[in-house]
Scaffold this motif. Structure first.
Motif, PDB file in Angstrom:
ATOM      1  N   VAL A   1       0.863  -1.178   0.000  1.00  0.00           N
ATOM      2  CA  VAL A   1       0.000   0.000   0.000  1.00  0.00           C
ATOM      3  C   VAL A   1       0.906   1.236   0.000  1.00  0.00           C
ATOM      4  CG1 VAL A   1      -1.770   1.237   1.355  1.00  0.00           C
ATOM      5  CG2 VAL A   1      -1.734  -1.245   1.359  1.00  0.00           C
TER       6      VAL A   1
ATOM      7  N   THR B   1      -3.598   0.289   7.980  1.00  0.00           N
ATOM      8  CA  THR B   1      -3.571  -1.042   7.361  1.00  0.00           C
ATOM      9  C   THR B   1      -2.376  -1.854   7.863  1.00  0.00           C
ATOM     10  OG1 THR B   1      -4.739  -0.193   5.434  1.00  0.00           O
ATOM     11  CG2 THR B   1      -3.470  -2.214   5.118  1.00  0.00           C
TER      12      THR B   1
ATOM     13  N   PRO C   1      -2.841   4.453   4.614  1.00  0.00           N
ATOM     14  CA  PRO C   1      -2.876   4.498   3.151  1.00  0.00           C
ATOM     15  C   PRO C   1      -3.172   5.887   2.579  1.00  0.00           C
ATOM     16  CG  PRO C   1      -4.849   3.443   3.985  1.00  0.00           C
ATOM     17  CD  PRO C   1      -3.973   3.712   5.167  1.00  0.00           C
TER      18      PRO C   1
ATOM     19  N   GLY D   1       1.669   4.986   1.287  1.00  0.00           N
ATOM     20  CA  GLY D   1       1.269   5.790   2.438  1.00  0.00           C
ATOM     21  C   GLY D   1       2.377   5.956   3.453  1.00  0.00           C
TER      22      GLY D   1
END
Length: 164
Positions: free
Chosen positions: A19, A129, A47, A21
């Motif tokens: 992801v 996440t 994210p 981020g």
């Protein structure tokens, strides 16, 4: 004299950011299941877009009906869970689209899941996440977490697995 010349070292396995981020230590995730490493060690990413990609070459071992997470077994045997947001199971799949199914073979960087980041931010407890190696105790490997602060899909190595 040549004894060490032929010694075969186990190669390291690099797990890439799934992801884009901001990278956050797992201990700072506001959920004790993750922060206390009950599911395993790893990192978390806040994210910046709604896309999850494969962190390594491997096979998809889990895509829950609620699509809030995806599990992958890397070629080295490490099992990686990417859990999109916190308490997102209660969204019952709303805002998530699975691009893979259990049993699919994937390569690092392949899109596994897409999600509506704004919907998650507005309807879930948190969009953070966690990315966790769930079977780290069983693999006989040592996992080293990155000290990087920014995650870029397919570029940032977030976890390195090496022989103990």
């Amino acid at each position: 004299m040549f004894k060490n010349l032929f010694k075969k070292e186990s190669p390291e396995t690099q797990l890439f950011a799934p992801v884009n981020g901001e990278i956050i230590p797992l201990e700072e995730v506001p959920d004790p299941v993750f922060s206390q490493k009950m599911m395993g060690d790893g990192i978390a990413i806040k994210p910046s877009e709604g896309k999850v990609c494969a962190p390594a070459d491997g096979e998809i071992v889990q895509v829950p009906d609620t699509k809030h997470a995806v599990g992958l077994r890397a070629k080295d045997g490490s099992e990686i869970l990417v859990h999109i947001g916190l308490e997102t199971v209660s969204l019952n799949g709303e805002g998530f689209t699975a691009e893979v199914k259990t049993g699919d073979k994937v390569s690092a960087g392949d899109v596994l899941m897409t999600f509506d980041l704004d919907y998650i931010r507005n309807n879930a407890e948190n969009d953070i996440t966690p990315v966790v190696v769930t079977n780290g105790q069983e693999t006989g490997k040592q996992y080293t977490m990155t000290e990087e602060k920014k995650a870029t899909i397919g570029e940032t190595v977030i976890i390195t697995a090496s022989a103990k």
